[in-house]
Design a protein around this motif. Structure first.
Motif, PDB file in Angstrom:
ATOM      1  N   UNK A 128       0.818  -1.204   0.000  1.00 39.76           N
ATOM      2  CA  UNK A 128       0.000   0.000   0.000  1.00 39.76           C
ATOM      3  C   UNK A 128       0.855   1.258   0.000  1.00 39.76           C
ATOM      4  N   UNK A 129       1.976   1.202   0.734  1.00 42.11           N
ATOM      5  CA  UNK A 129       2.894   2.341   0.818  1.00 42.11           C
ATOM      6  C   UNK A 129       3.493   2.656  -0.548  1.00 42.11           C
ATOM      7  N   UNK A 130       3.963   1.622  -1.222  1.00 50.01           N
ATOM      8  CA  UNK A 130       4.557   1.843  -2.542  1.00 50.01           C
ATOM      9  C   UNK A 130       3.506   2.389  -3.507  1.00 50.01           C
ATOM     10  N   UNK A 131       2.322   1.781  -3.511  1.00 49.79           N
ATOM     11  CA  UNK A 131       1.282   2.233  -4.437  1.00 49.79           C
ATOM     12  C   UNK A 131       0.838   3.659  -4.134  1.00 49.79           C
ATOM     13  N   UNK A 132       0.946   4.053  -2.851  1.00 46.09           N
ATOM     14  CA  UNK A 132       0.472   5.384  -2.498  1.00 46.09           C
ATOM     15  C   UNK A 132       1.546   6.448  -2.677  1.00 46.09           C
ATOM     16  N   UNK A 133       2.754   6.186  -2.170  1.00 51.87           N
ATOM     17  CA  UNK A 133       3.755   7.250  -2.087  1.00 51.87           C
ATOM     18  C   UNK A 133       4.907   7.100  -3.085  1.00 51.87           C
ATOM     19  N   UNK A 134       5.155   5.892  -3.565  1.00 55.36           N
ATOM     20  CA  UNK A 134       6.349   5.685  -4.403  1.00 55.36           C
ATOM     21  C   UNK A 134       5.984   5.171  -5.783  1.00 55.36           C
ATOM     22  N   UNK A 140      -6.844  -0.965   0.989  1.00 53.71           N
ATOM     23  CA  UNK A 140      -7.212  -0.220   2.203  1.00 53.71           C
ATOM     24  C   UNK A 140      -6.028   0.594   2.718  1.00 53.71           C
ATOM     25  N   UNK A 141      -4.858  -0.033   2.781  1.00 50.30           N
ATOM     26  CA  UNK A 141      -3.658   0.673   3.242  1.00 50.30           C
ATOM     27  C   UNK A 141      -3.306   1.806   2.287  1.00 50.30           C
ATOM     28  N   UNK A 142      -3.408   1.529   0.992  1.00 46.52           N
ATOM     29  CA  UNK A 142      -3.074   2.550   0.002  1.00 46.52           C
ATOM     30  C   UNK A 142      -3.963   3.776   0.192  1.00 46.52           C
ATOM     31  N   UNK A 143      -5.265   3.531   0.329  1.00 47.63           N
ATOM     32  CA  UNK A 143      -6.188   4.648   0.537  1.00 47.63           C
ATOM     33  C   UNK A 143      -5.858   5.400   1.813  1.00 47.63           C
ATOM     34  N   UNK A 144      -5.466   4.654   2.853  1.00 44.30           N
ATOM     35  CA  UNK A 144      -5.152   5.310   4.116  1.00 44.30           C
ATOM     36  C   UNK A 144      -3.896   6.163   3.984  1.00 44.30           C
ATOM     37  N   UNK A 145      -2.863   5.605   3.338  1.00 45.91           N
ATOM     38  CA  UNK A 145      -1.600   6.339   3.179  1.00 45.91           C
ATOM     39  C   UNK A 145      -1.795   7.578   2.305  1.00 45.91           C
ATOM     40  N   UNK A 146      -2.755   7.497   1.378  1.00 48.47           N
ATOM     41  CA  UNK A 146      -3.028   8.662   0.533  1.00 48.47           C
ATOM     42  C   UNK A 146      -3.382   9.882   1.374  1.00 48.47           C
ATOM     43  N   UNK A 147      -3.970   9.628   2.561  1.00 42.86           N
ATOM     44  CA  UNK A 147      -4.384  10.758   3.398  1.00 42.86           C
ATOM     45  C   UNK A 147      -3.241  11.312   4.241  1.00 42.86           C
ATOM     46  N   UNK A 148      -2.077  10.627   4.223  1.00 42.64           N
ATOM     47  CA  UNK A 148      -0.914  11.163   4.942  1.00 42.64           C
ATOM     48  C   UNK A 148      -0.192  12.137   4.014  1.00 42.64           C
ATOM     49  N   UNK A 149       0.036  13.391   4.467  1.00 41.70           N
ATOM     50  CA  UNK A 149       0.637  14.382   3.560  1.00 41.70           C
ATOM     51  C   UNK A 149       2.017  13.961   3.060  1.00 41.70           C
ATOM     52  N   UNK A 150       2.252  14.176   1.767  1.00 41.22           N
ATOM     53  CA  UNK A 150       3.526  13.811   1.163  1.00 41.22           C
ATOM     54  C   UNK A 150       4.681  14.624   1.716  1.00 41.22           C
ATOM     55  N   UNK A 151       4.381  15.832   2.259  1.00 44.86           N
ATOM     56  CA  UNK A 151       5.464  16.682   2.747  1.00 44.86           C
ATOM     57  C   UNK A 151       6.196  16.028   3.912  1.00 44.86           C
ATOM     58  N   UNK A 152       5.469  15.244   4.709  1.00 43.90           N
ATOM     59  CA  UNK A 152       6.093  14.539   5.832  1.00 43.90           C
ATOM     60  C   UNK A 152       7.170  13.593   5.327  1.00 43.90           C
TER      61      UNK A 152
END
Lengths: 296, 299
Positions: free
Chosen positions: A109-115, A176-188
């Protein structure tokens, strides 16, 4: 919960002053109370039966409440069941399945969301489609996979690896994880990168701590699953000492040597861990269902 | 030297997402995609035990379809789905609407109705198996005896066995589904109701013209999900009836298990799996069609 006149219900407070809607309201309460009784009584019956003595459970007319609760007797029954190793094994299985699910689905989920890089869009589409693919059809091919795992050509029978792999192969949780990580700001993530964190460390020290709700919801489900599913463990694990409790329950159902009260005790044992989880994580469980619902 | 190091770290940086994605793809490939595809491929092969043999065309499929019981097993499975629509689909909606109307005690009912969902699946099946036990020791027969009714056959009665299994399934799942619907009901804007009240819409009218349309998306989704889930039912008949009496509770999913692990006809198990898959794909397409209809209606 709002207790003012503007509820989300269909009937408002002025409707409820009318006699027929008062009746309807009363009917609702009666219906719900009956539904609650039906929800609770069967389980209560099992628990009470587990506490009865062998003599009492076969007595006619049958009783609902045990005449006396004999703790030593129950302990004796538990000892006779001889399932200590199975209880421990089920716990180990629970923990292993939960960990592999979080690690694999969380990373995915992390890779699909942020990377996300080139080519991953198609993969993600595949994962989403995988959610739709019904599971029963894979039973036999999966068993064949476990008998002779492709590429490595080893047999995974009598290990817990198959159950861990199956727990990890949860496309629903990846999304589910991907959708959740999407809500964490990329700036962090970016600022951590500037501080020289590598991506795996960012995942462990920033993403994971921020994702407690998603992790709680998915791990509760993953932790409870081994206490209720018997089929795959029964096929894969032939060593009786290693079999989890549900498989034991299934196997002993038609055993004539089994006394009713000790069998009921077995059911109670399988229910205790999920119940403890529910008591401690009730908020996450009841709220977590909504996490799943929003994206469905 | 430094440049080389820089380049290699840049490479690692570039491929690190793929390394982190690898476990996910690995398990999905070996646990879902490959078994799905190979199951299809192997279903056209002669199976010797769990070893793949020669290509044999449609032989496995013919064997499955020519089985005298095939049609009745299929009809049973459809019957499971239909009963689960009548009992399992409607009940949670009713519960959720009722809880939503309450002025107090919402949380109490929500939690209490959810409690059966905590009991592990296998325990629920066995628990109800013993409650339905057909002699005088079964809980339900004990209760019937109290009001002077003769003991019933319950699961041993061919007419009752499928509805009773569906009731067992519903008992465990209804609370969870009711929670889902309840959340959706809470999301309906109060202004909609207020406007309807001003327009003089009756309570019944408000239910049918606001409540139901507002949650119709979720209803359709759950409707199709339930069809797909119940169509695959296998563990319940396996545990509660063993397919009996006289095959009256036999389902396609349980038949796959029987072919594969009891009677050693692995080829038939694979062929039946593919047939079931095709049937479910049709159901899923039907869902997309329905969903589109619902969305068009809302616009």
């Amino acid at each position: 919960m709002k207790k003012t006149s503007s509820t989300t219900g269909i009937m408002n407070s002025s409707d409820l002053k009318l006699a027929r809607y008062k009746c309807l309201y009363g009917f609702f309460i009666a219906f719900l109370v009956i539904a609650c009784l039906i929800s609770v009584l069967p389980t209560l019956w099992v628990v009470l039966s587990a506490l009865k003595s062998t003599q009492e459970i076969y007595s006619i007319p049958a009783t609902f409440f045990p005449k006396k609760i004999d703790v030593a007797g129950v302990a004796e029954v538990l000892k006779d069941l001889n399932i200590t190793s199975n209880i421990i094994c089920t716990f180990i299985l629970s923990v292993l399945e939960t960990l592999s699910m979080i690690l694999v689905c969380g990373l995915g989920g992390y890779v699909f969301s942020k990377l996300r890089t080139k080519g991953m869009g198609i993969l993600f589409m595949l994962v989403v489609w995988t959610m739709m693919v019904p599971g029963t059809m894979r039973l036999v091919p999966l068993y064949m996979t476990f008998v002779d795992f492709p590429v490595f050509h080893v047999s995974l029978l009598n290990t817990y690896i198959p159950m861990c792999l199956l727990a990890a192969a949860n496309s629903f949780n990846v999304v589910l994880f991907k959708n959740f990580f999407d809500s964490i700001p990329g700036s962090l993530v970016e600022s951590a990168q500037l501080d020289g964190c590598n991506r795996f460390r960012i995942f462990l020290s920033i993403i994971i701590p921020l994702s407690v709700p998603a992790i709680a919801f998915t791990s509760i489900t993953a932790f409870n699953a081994p206490w209720g599913s018997y089929l795959m463990p029964m096929l894969v694990i032939t060593n009786e000492k290693l079999q989890p409790i549900p498989t034991i329950i299934f196997r002993l159902k038609n055993s004539s040597a089994m006394k009713m009260n000790s069998y009921m005790l077995l059911l109670v044992i399988a229910t205790i861990p999920p119940t403890i989880v529910f008591v401690f994580f009730q908020k996450q469980i009841m709220g977590g269902i909504n996490v799943g619902a929003v994206k469905g | 030297m430094n440049k080389l190091k820089h380049q290699s770290s840049k490479l690692i940086y570039k491929i690190s997402p793929w390394i982190m994605l690898f476990p996910t793809i690995f398990v999905l490939y070996f646990m879902i995609w490959r078994p799905q595809i190979m199951g299809f491929v192997w279903s056209f092969h002669e199976m010797n035990g769990f070893q793949v043999g020669e290509f044999c065309g449609l032989k496995n499929y013919m064997e499955v379809l020519n089985e005298p019981a095939f049609l009745s097993v299929f009809v049973n499975t459809v019957e499971y789905v239909l009963w689960s629509m009548v009992i399992g689909f409607v009940l949670p909606i009713i519960l959720a609407v009722m809880i939503n109307e309450l002025r107090r005690g919402k949380d109490f009912f929500k939690v209490t109705l959810y409690l059966p969902g905590i009991v592990p699946g296998i325990a629920v099946m066995v628990m109800w198996y013993f409650m339905f036990y057909p002699d005088a020791t079964g809980l339900l027969n004990v209760l019937l005896a109290k009001i002077g009714v003769e003991p019933l056959e319950w699961l041993n009665d061919a007419k009752m066995t499928i509805p009773l299994i569906v009731i067992t399934k519903t008992w465990r799942a209804a609370g969870g589904s009711a929670l889902l619907y309840f959340t959706a009901l809470q999301g309906i804007k109060t202004e909609l109701y207020e406007a309807a009240i001003i327009d003089g819409a009756s309570v019944v009218k408000r239910f049918f013209s606001i409540t139901l349309p507002q949650i119709s998306g979720l209803l359709v989704l759950n409707f199709v999900r339930q069809i797909i889930a119940v169509f695959q039912i296998s563990e319940e008949p396996m545990t509660m009836t063993g397919g009996g009496p006289m095959g009256a509770s036999m389902s396609l999913g349980y038949q796959i298990y029987r072919y594969g692990f009891i009677s050693g006809r692995v080829g038939c198990a694979l062929a039946l799996s593919v047939l079931m898959f095709v049937m479910l794909v049709v159901a899923t397409l039907f869902y997309f069609y329905l969903n589109k209809k619902v969305e068009e209606n809302l616009e």
